[in-house]
Each structure stands twice: as structure tokens, then as C-alpha cells.
Design a protein around this motif. Structure first.
Motif, PDB file in Angstrom:
ATOM      1  N   GLN A 116       0.847  -1.182   0.000  1.00 16.94           N
ATOM      2  CA  GLN A 116       0.000   0.000   0.000  1.00 16.94           C
ATOM      3  C   GLN A 116       0.885   1.236   0.000  1.00 16.94           C
ATOM      4  OE1 GLN A 116      -2.377  -1.342   3.598  1.00 16.94           O
ATOM      5  NE2 GLN A 116      -4.023  -0.319   2.503  1.00 16.94           N
ATOM      6  N   LEU A 118       0.565   4.848   1.267  1.00 13.82           N
ATOM      7  CA  LEU A 118      -0.289   5.690   2.080  1.00 13.82           C
ATOM      8  C   LEU A 118      -0.055   7.159   1.771  1.00 13.82           C
ATOM      9  CD1 LEU A 118       0.385   3.805   5.436  1.00 13.82           C
ATOM     10  CD2 LEU A 118      -1.582   3.501   3.904  1.00 13.82           C
ATOM     11  N   ASP A 122      -4.700   9.242   6.036  1.00 11.29           N
ATOM     12  CA  ASP A 122      -4.468   7.811   6.263  1.00 11.29           C
ATOM     13  C   ASP A 122      -3.024   7.556   6.661  1.00 11.29           C
ATOM     14  OD1 ASP A 122      -7.115   7.248   5.604  1.00 11.29           O
ATOM     15  OD2 ASP A 122      -6.649   6.938   3.489  1.00 11.29           O
ATOM     16  N   ARG A 160      -7.387  -1.062  10.689  1.00  8.68           N
ATOM     17  CA  ARG A 160      -7.376   0.177   9.900  1.00  8.68           C
ATOM     18  C   ARG A 160      -6.870  -0.090   8.484  1.00  8.68           C
ATOM     19  NH1 ARG A 160      -7.575   5.374  11.148  1.00  8.68           N
ATOM     20  NH2 ARG A 160      -7.281   4.988  13.374  1.00  8.68           N
ATOM     21  N   LEU A 164      -8.875   0.292   4.866  1.00  8.31           N
ATOM     22  CA  LEU A 164      -8.350   1.094   3.760  1.00  8.31           C
ATOM     23  C   LEU A 164      -8.292   0.275   2.480  1.00  8.31           C
ATOM     24  CD1 LEU A 164      -5.402   3.045   5.445  1.00  8.31           C
ATOM     25  CD2 LEU A 164      -7.628   3.948   4.760  1.00  8.31           C
ATOM     26  N   GLU A 167     -11.736  -0.364   0.781  1.00  5.44           N
ATOM     27  CA  GLU A 167     -12.295   0.759   0.042  1.00  5.44           C
ATOM     28  C   GLU A 167     -11.809   0.792  -1.400  1.00  5.44           C
ATOM     29  OE1 GLU A 167     -11.127   4.137   2.250  1.00  5.44           O
ATOM     30  OE2 GLU A 167     -12.472   3.751   3.942  1.00  5.44           O
ATOM     31  N   GLU A 168     -10.698   0.091  -1.674  1.00  9.69           N
ATOM     32  CA  GLU A 168     -10.075   0.168  -2.993  1.00  9.69           C
ATOM     33  C   GLU A 168     -10.363  -1.038  -3.874  1.00  9.69           C
ATOM     34  OE1 GLU A 168      -5.985   0.612  -2.151  1.00  9.69           O
ATOM     35  OE2 GLU A 168      -6.201   2.540  -1.126  1.00  9.69           O
TER      36      GLU A 168
END
Length: 303
Positions: A116, A118, A122, A160, A164, A167-168
């Protein structure tokens, strides 16, 4: 007090297996993972890791998948994966935990993707949580009563990151659930069988159902998914160990070295010997088979 937006260097901790308990949570620096300076070849990981890049630019090879790294990059690595980091000035905070650490907590570490990048709020939130975890792990090192605090801090961080990632990517479908079940069985049995029929019988599905699920999630057949898992393990052992090639093949279900050589060459594109000879160099792109989409997991190397 923890300041968001920046991460203090982690206190170096002994991350060697001898100093690590199955329920421990430890933090340290990126260099602690390398057996020697320079990451001349990949290493096989022995624990679950979160790696948050805090400075510099470079790249990481995680199971031979090249990943660009810069501040804010987060890597999720698993036991048994092959890893190497490249970049003279690449710094990161490493959070490491054992197999029993999260037992009893409602969190799925496999929900965190391998990679990821970030940014924004976030990134600030993750930096804050990683920093506090590192501070508390160092401050309360060796204190049994602090284990509950560290376990819940890690669980919150993983939750968390899972949210995240969710959502993707699209919501799970029936095919994805079937694919995950197949991956679990393949992880348990790939050293013993590469037959789709065997996994179908174990799971109570038809071969057609497994193939349809694999095609929907990865674009590849069930047979290809199974063979790629075997080839991945072969690459790991060839790159990160000095075990004889014939013995590696035997461990993976190939009594005859010639059969293992043909299988490996077909899957990877080069012979086992050529692959091993190149392990001290960054892996050429031509030696990496196409990977699944970013949201499609593969057995023991879910991305």
C-alpha cells in the motif's frame, strides 16, 4: 506524545528467531532483517511483518515481485516469503509478531494487502499508530502485563489497514470465497499433490467450480494457480537457501530431478540452475511471471 506525519526511528531490537517468542510483538529497523549488509540475496522470513518505509527511495522484492518504496509505503509480509530490499538509503520501521499473537482477537491479518502507498490523513493515522506501538514495545519490553496493550494496538492497526484496502477493491463474491478456500487447501497440500481433482474432492466442489472461481479472481485456471504455488516455493528455496536443487525438487513432489527441471523451466522461463545463479542480482523482469490483479490473493503470498 506522538506527532502525526513523521515517524521517529525505531529502537533497534533483536529480530533473530532465537530472541523471538511466538506471542511476542517486536519492532526494529529494516536492516535488522538482512543477514548481512547489502541484501545480496533474498531471505526467507520467519514471522509476520508490517514494514513502514520512513525515508529514502528504493525497491523491495517480495516473493520476486518488485515493489517501489518511498516514505509512506507499507509492506505486509508473511512467514515463508522471500524478501529483499534494494536502496542504500531506504529506512523503515518493522513490526513483527508471531503466530499466536492475535489469537482470540477479531482481526484477519490476511485482509491487509502486500503493498500500500499511504498518503494524507491515512498516512498520518498509520504513522501515529506504528510510532506508539514502537514506543510502547520498547518501553515495556519484557513486561508480561504489557502484552495485552501491544496485542490490541496491533489489532487496531491491522483493522485500519484492512478497511483502507477494502475501500479500494470490490466486495467479495462467491467466486472469491471459493478461491480463498482453494488457496488454503493448496497451502496445506502443494508439496503432495498438484491435481485439481484432489483439491476438489477435499473441498466438496467440482473441478469446474474451482476453475471458474480461479478464472474470476485471477484470470488463470485452478491448475495454473496450483502449479504457480509450487513454482513460487521452488523460487524461494533456490534464491534464499543453498539446499541442493535435486533435494528441493524432491521436497516439492518431484522424485526425478529432470521432471523438476522441466516443470520449473516451463513455469519460470529459466532452469533451476540459471535461476539460482542469478539470485545475487536484482531479478530481471523477464524472470517474473505475470502477477494477478492487486486485489487477487495467491496462496501464502497474497497480494
Amino acid at each position: 506524545m506522538v506527532t502525526t506525519g513523521q515517524l521517529s526511528p525505531a529502537t533497534s531490537t533483536d529480530l533473530s528467531p532465537a530472541a523471538f517468542d511466538a506471542d511476542d510483538i517486536t519492532t526494529g529497523a529494516l536492516g535488522d532483517l538482512a543477514p548481512e549488509a547489502g541484501w545480496h540475496r533474498p531471505v526467507l522470513l520467519d514471522a509476520d511483518l508490517l514494514i513502514l518505509v520512513t525515508g529514502g527511495h528504493g525497491s523491495a522484492e517480495l516473493d520476486f515481485r518488485p515493489l517501489p518504496c518511498r516514505p509512506g509505503t507499507l509492506l505486509r509480509a508473511r512467514p515463508g516469503q522471500a524478501m529483499r530490499c534494494l536502496g542504500a538509503h531506504l529506512d523503515a520501521c518493522v513490526v513483527r509478531w508471531g503466530a499466536g499473537t492475535l489469537r482470540g482477537l477479531d482481526v484477519d491479518p490476511d485482509g491487509v494487502p502486500a503493498y500500500q502507498q499511504l498518503a494524507g490523513e491515512d498516512e498520518d493515522a498509520v504513522i501515529s499508530e506504528v510510532t506508539q506501538l514502537a514506543v510502547d514495545a520498547d518501553r515495556h519490553r519484557g513486561v508480561p502485563a504489557a502484552r495485552a496493550l501491544l496485542r490490541h494496538q496491533l489489532a487496531v492497526l491491522l483493522l485500519r489497514l484492512t478497511l483502507l484496502a477494502a475501500e479500494e477493491r470490490p466486495a467479495p463474491r462467491a467466486e472469491r470465497a471459493t478461491f480463498h478456500r482453494l488457496c488454503h487447501e493448496v497451502e496445506r497440500g502443494f508439496r503432495h499433490t498438484r491435481r485439481v481433482e484432489d483439491y476438489a474432492a477435499q473441498l466438496g466442489y467440482s473441478v469446474r467450480t474451482l476453475t471458474r472461481a480461479c478464472l474470476a479472481v485471477t484470470g488463470r485456471s485452478a491448475k495454473q494457480v496450483i502449479d504457480e504455488r509450487v513454482a513460487l516455493q521452488a523460487r524461494r528455496l533456490l534464491a534464499a537457501t543453498d539446499e541442493p536443487i535435486a533435494r528441493i525438487g524432491h521436497r516439492l513432489g518431484f522424485p526425478e530431478p529432470t521432471n523438476f527441471g522441466r516443470f520449473f523451466t516451463r513455469e519460470v522461463g529459466v532452469s533451476p540452475g540459471a535461476f539460482r545463479a542469478a539470485r545475487e542480482q536484482p531479478l530481471p523482469v523477464r524472470m517474473v511471471r505475470p502477477r494477478p490483479p492487486a486485489d487477487a490473493p495467491v496462496p501464502n503470498g497474497r497480494a
